[in-house]
Scaffold this active site. Structure first.
Site, PDB file in Angstrom:
ATOM      1  N   CYS A   1     -11.107 -56.343 -39.622  1.00  0.00           N
ATOM      2  CA  CYS A   1     -11.447 -57.749 -39.880  1.00  0.00           C
ATOM      3  C   CYS A   1     -12.317 -57.798 -41.132  1.00  0.00           C
ATOM      4  O   CYS A   1     -12.299 -56.854 -41.938  1.00  0.00           O
ATOM      5  CB  CYS A   1     -12.092 -58.413 -38.666  1.00  0.00           C
ATOM      6  SG  CYS A   1     -13.685 -57.730 -38.171  1.00  0.00           S
TER       7      CYS A   1
ATOM      8  N   ARG B   1     -14.576 -59.717 -34.586  1.00  0.00           N
ATOM      9  CA  ARG B   1     -13.222 -59.603 -34.025  1.00  0.00           C
ATOM     10  C   ARG B   1     -12.741 -58.165 -33.851  1.00  0.00           C
ATOM     11  O   ARG B   1     -12.288 -57.792 -32.754  1.00  0.00           O
ATOM     12  CB  ARG B   1     -12.224 -60.358 -34.924  1.00  0.00           C
ATOM     13  CG  ARG B   1     -12.429 -61.840 -34.936  1.00  0.00           C
ATOM     14  CD  ARG B   1     -11.682 -62.505 -36.086  1.00  0.00           C
ATOM     15  NE  ARG B   1     -12.264 -62.175 -37.380  1.00  0.00           N
ATOM     16  CZ  ARG B   1     -11.766 -62.520 -38.555  1.00  0.00           C
ATOM     17  NH1 ARG B   1     -10.625 -63.199 -38.598  1.00  0.00           N
ATOM     18  NH2 ARG B   1     -12.375 -62.205 -39.672  1.00  0.00           N
TER      19      ARG B   1
ATOM     20  N   ASP C   1     -11.752 -66.537 -37.449  1.00  0.00           N
ATOM     21  CA  ASP C   1     -13.077 -65.962 -37.613  1.00  0.00           C
ATOM     22  C   ASP C   1     -14.087 -66.804 -36.817  1.00  0.00           C
ATOM     23  O   ASP C   1     -14.283 -67.984 -37.113  1.00  0.00           O
ATOM     24  CB  ASP C   1     -13.397 -65.998 -39.122  1.00  0.00           C
ATOM     25  CG  ASP C   1     -14.779 -65.460 -39.418  1.00  0.00           C
ATOM     26  OD1 ASP C   1     -15.514 -65.143 -38.463  1.00  0.00           O
ATOM     27  OD2 ASP C   1     -15.113 -65.378 -40.611  1.00  0.00           O
TER      28      ASP C   1
END
Ligand code: 4NP
Length: 174
Positions: free
Chosen positions: A13, A19, A133
């Site tokens: 990420c 994440r 996000d």
């Protein structure tokens, strides 16, 4: 499958604190639960360097803990030279991460968006297969990310452990 090399999986990420550490922790958890943990070597990394050395965001840790999942990672930056050698499968969370790993030299056949492993999302175009996000979101953003990541990791594990058609089980050859 005797003495098979573990498959290297690298989740990617931007900051490597929200994440991809969740995807890493969930995948390891599911693989161990199913007794196939030894078949995989799993890590995560980021394409941005702001949080290098940091533990996962407390909101990722909280949602993971509620589901009994441990997050082992410490944030680190993508290291193209060694990562593309060590990991056979590079799994970005969104298209921006995907473009970044491709620009850094990853082979396209080894790069696959995480949500593309979720069988329920198979019909969706690529731009809809992105884990959003959650950094500027509240805890509900992290709950939503956890759900997406978990379904995709279940699909991923099923796909990666499915018996291959080209290798019939001993005794079943015709
Ligand atoms: P991640 O989330 O890519 O899922 O780890 C982010 C964490 C930090 C920032 C951006 C995204 N940041 O800009 O610091």
């Amino acid at each position: 499958m005797p003495n098979q090399e573990p498959l290297g999986i690298l989740f990617v990420c931007l900051g490597n604190i929200c994440r991809s550490p969740l995807a890493e922790g969930v995948f390891i958890h599911l693989a161990r639960e199913r007794g196939v943990g030894e078949r995989f070597c799993v890590e995560s990394c980021g394409t941005g360097n702001w949080h290098v050395g940091a533990r996962p965001d407390h909101r990722s840790e909280a949602v993971a803990r509620r589901h009994g999942v441990n997050l082992p990672s410490c944030a680190r930056l993508l290291d193209p030279k060694s990562d593309f050698e060590r990991f056979g499968l590079i799994v970005p969370m969104d298209l921006s991460n995907s473009r970044n790993v491709l620009a850094a030299g990853a082979e396209a056949e080894r790069v696959r968006l995480l949500l593309s492993f979720d069988p329920a999302l198979k019909h969706l175009p690529e731009h809809e297969l992105q884990v959003p996000d959650p950094y500027h979101e509240g805890p509900e953003g992290f709950d939503a990310v956890f759900k997406m990541v978990s379904s995709a990791c279940v699909g991923m594990l099923e796909e990666l452990t499915a018996p291959t058609r080209s290798a019939p089980a001993p005794g079943l050859e015709r």
